[in-house]
Design an enzyme around this catalytic site. Structure first.
Site, PDB file in Angstrom:
ATOM      1  N   PRO A  89       0.811  -1.219   0.000  1.00  8.75           N
ATOM      2  CA  PRO A  89       0.000   0.000   0.000  1.00  8.75           C
ATOM      3  C   PRO A  89       0.854   1.284   0.000  1.00  8.75           C
ATOM      4  O   PRO A  89       0.338   2.358  -0.284  1.00  8.75           O
ATOM      5  CB  PRO A  89      -0.818  -0.102   1.295  1.00  8.75           C
ATOM      6  CG  PRO A  89      -0.777  -1.544   1.687  1.00  8.75           C
ATOM      7  CD  PRO A  89       0.555  -2.041   1.191  1.00  8.75           C
ATOM      8  N   GLU A 116       3.913  -8.914   8.551  1.00  9.56           N
ATOM      9  CA  GLU A 116       3.660  -7.484   8.752  1.00  9.56           C
ATOM     10  C   GLU A 116       4.312  -6.642   7.657  1.00  9.56           C
ATOM     11  O   GLU A 116       4.004  -5.458   7.513  1.00  9.56           O
ATOM     12  CB  GLU A 116       4.168  -7.014  10.116  1.00  9.56           C
ATOM     13  CG  GLU A 116       3.501  -7.666  11.306  1.00  9.56           C
ATOM     14  CD  GLU A 116       1.981  -7.618  11.242  1.00  9.56           C
ATOM     15  OE1 GLU A 116       1.428  -6.518  11.083  1.00  9.56           O
ATOM     16  OE2 GLU A 116       1.358  -8.696  11.336  1.00  9.56           O
ATOM     17  N   ARG A 154      -2.946  -9.131 -20.571  1.00  5.91           N
ATOM     18  CA  ARG A 154      -3.966  -8.940 -21.610  1.00  5.91           C
ATOM     19  C   ARG A 154      -3.558  -7.871 -22.617  1.00  5.91           C
ATOM     20  O   ARG A 154      -4.186  -7.745 -23.665  1.00  5.91           O
ATOM     21  CB  ARG A 154      -5.358  -8.705 -21.031  1.00  5.91           C
ATOM     22  CG  ARG A 154      -5.416  -7.730 -19.872  1.00  5.91           C
ATOM     23  CD  ARG A 154      -6.810  -7.600 -19.311  1.00  5.91           C
ATOM     24  NE  ARG A 154      -7.707  -7.009 -20.297  1.00  5.91           N
ATOM     25  CZ  ARG A 154      -8.651  -7.636 -20.962  1.00  5.91           C
ATOM     26  NH1 ARG A 154      -8.893  -8.898 -20.734  1.00  5.91           N
ATOM     27  NH2 ARG A 154      -9.374  -7.000 -21.840  1.00  5.91           N
ATOM     28  N   ASP A 169     -11.529  -1.756 -24.452  1.00  7.33           N
ATOM     29  CA  ASP A 169     -11.689  -1.868 -23.015  1.00  7.33           C
ATOM     30  C   ASP A 169     -11.949  -0.533 -22.356  1.00  7.33           C
ATOM     31  O   ASP A 169     -11.516   0.504 -22.822  1.00  7.33           O
ATOM     32  CB  ASP A 169     -10.403  -2.415 -22.378  1.00  7.33           C
ATOM     33  CG  ASP A 169     -10.499  -3.898 -22.129  1.00  7.33           C
ATOM     34  OD1 ASP A 169     -11.624  -4.401 -22.129  1.00  7.33           O
ATOM     35  OD2 ASP A 169      -9.446  -4.525 -21.953  1.00  7.33           O
TER      36      ASP A 169
HETATM   37  C1  9WO Z   1       6.696  -4.738   0.162  1.00  4.23           C
HETATM   38  C2  9WO Z   1       7.582  -3.782   0.604  1.00  4.23           C
HETATM   39  C3  9WO Z   1       8.482  -2.991  -0.054  1.00  4.23           C
HETATM   40  C4  9WO Z   1       9.251  -2.109   0.680  1.00  4.23           C
HETATM   41  C5  9WO Z   1       9.168  -2.064   2.039  1.00  4.23           C
HETATM   42  C6  9WO Z   1       8.283  -2.871   2.702  1.00  4.23           C
HETATM   43  C7  9WO Z   1       7.491  -3.724   1.934  1.00  4.23           C
HETATM   44  N1  9WO Z   1       6.581  -4.617   2.348  1.00  4.23           N
HETATM   45  C8  9WO Z   1       6.118  -5.218   1.265  1.00  4.23           C
HETATM   46  C9  9WO Z   1       5.147  -6.252   1.277  1.00  4.23           C
HETATM   47  O1  9WO Z   1       5.128  -7.091   0.395  1.00  4.23           O
HETATM   48  N2  9WO Z   1       4.287  -6.275   2.307  1.00  4.23           N
HETATM   49  C10 9WO Z   1       3.386  -7.370   2.465  1.00  4.23           C
HETATM   50  C11 9WO Z   1       2.210  -7.458   1.556  1.00  4.23           C
HETATM   51  C12 9WO Z   1       3.194  -7.885   3.795  1.00  4.23           C
HETATM   52  C13 9WO Z   1       1.957  -7.345   4.444  1.00  4.23           C
HETATM   53  C14 9WO Z   1       0.739  -7.450   3.559  1.00  4.23           C
HETATM   54  N3  9WO Z   1       1.022  -7.039   2.235  1.00  4.23           N
HETATM   55  C15 9WO Z   1       0.141  -6.272   1.579  1.00  4.23           C
HETATM   56  C16 9WO Z   1       0.201  -5.791   0.284  1.00  4.23           C
HETATM   57  N4  9WO Z   1      -0.993  -5.827   2.120  1.00  4.23           N
HETATM   58  N5  9WO Z   1      -1.636  -5.081   1.231  1.00  4.23           N
HETATM   59  C17 9WO Z   1      -0.929  -5.044   0.099  1.00  4.23           C
HETATM   60  C18 9WO Z   1      -1.343  -4.329  -1.060  1.00  4.23           C
HETATM   61  C19 9WO Z   1      -0.601  -4.364  -2.200  1.00  4.23           C
HETATM   62  C20 9WO Z   1      -1.017  -3.638  -3.295  1.00  4.23           C
HETATM   63  N6  9WO Z   1      -2.137  -2.927  -3.264  1.00  4.23           N
HETATM   64  C21 9WO Z   1      -2.887  -2.891  -2.165  1.00  4.23           C
HETATM   65  C22 9WO Z   1      -2.510  -3.585  -1.038  1.00  4.23           C
END
Ligand code: 9WO
Length: 251
Positions: A89, A116, A154, A169
């Protein structure tokens, strides 16, 4: 186009790429998708991929070593990718424009985090870019990674059978989609708009364009400000506003 996806849940990702349009792209040879089990790149007896956070606090953090080793193994086998993507995020927002950019690359690596989060040194060391699908949290990077693989795939020539559906699209021209109908012509007391049954192709096209503009005006006026509108679009928009009795206002 090559995709390498690194995850602790390889079966979850395999299942998603084994269906539908993506699967057909793999079978046809337009897509080469490899899923990598992060645990295969651990060196300790417990195959650990996570550890406690420095500074304390709840939950666990993804260890950097297995991820960096996984990316090194992919590069050794498949060459340097055009992009390494981490899903979080905190990332830059993924949009159709971003999907188009990525579809012009020939090789993408996606790293799926869990727990986390990930050790902050990972993106620095592997030259990764963080992408976000929106302002929400899920339990891991797998589902967001699959969304990116789908949206990019796609756009790769030969993946979607009929190139016209990609060109038409939603977002291809920066607007929301027009309403779709199929048989029966009346259902639940609701009828299909007459023009769609008329066989007048020019009228159908005009109705669809006008409907797409009206919807975008109602639901996503922010998109209308960015959209590439031509003279016909501006005429249709003026009609919509006039029909609504607000001839000179947008939004
Ligand atoms: C990637 C990353 C890169 C730099 C520093 C810290 C970072 N953490 C992550 C990562 O992959 N975090 C995880 C994925 C672990 C916790 C839950 N994760 C996650 C990704 N929750 N929500 C998303 C997400 C990804 C894309 N769009 C919306 C939500």
């Amino acid at each position: 186009m090559k995709f390498d996806i690194v995850t602790i849940f390889p079966r979850m990702v395999q299942a998603a790429v084994a269906e539908g349009v993506i699967s057909r792209g793999v079978v046809s040879g337009a897509l080469d998708i490899q899923v990598h089990d992060l645990r295969e790149h651990t060196t300790d007896r417990h195959r650990s991929v996570d550890d406690v956070p420095y500074g304390g606090g709840p939950g666990m953090v993804m260890k950097p070593e297995p991820i960096v080793r996984a990316v090194e193994a992919i590069m050794a086998r498949r060459g340097a990718p055009g992009a390494v993507i981490l899903l979080s995020p905190q990332g830059r927002r993924f949009t159709q424009r971003e999907a188009e950019r990525l579809s012009r690359l020939s090789h993408i690596v996606l790293i799926c985090g869990r727990y986390e989060g990930m050790d902050e040194r990972v993106p620095e060391l592997i030259g990764g870019e963080e992408l976000s699908l929106g302002d929400f949290v899920v339990s891991g990077g797998e589902l967001p990674a699959m969304v990116i693989v789908d949206a990019v795939s796609r756009l790769v020539p030969g993946v979607v059978g009929d190139e016209r559906s990609v060109a038409e699209d939603s977002f291809a021209r920066g607007l929301l989609d027009y309403p779709h109908y199929t048989r029966p012509a009346e259902f639940g007391g609701r009828v299909v708009p007459d023009v769609l049954l008329s066989g007048h192709h020019a009228e159908v096209r005009r109705w669809r364009r006008k409907s797409a503009l009206a919807r975008t005006l109602d639901r996503r006026p922010d998109l209308l400000e960015q959209a590439a509108l031509d003279d016909e679009d501006r005429g249709l928009l003026a009609e919509i506003l006039k029909e609504r009795g607000r001839p000179d206002t947008v939004g």
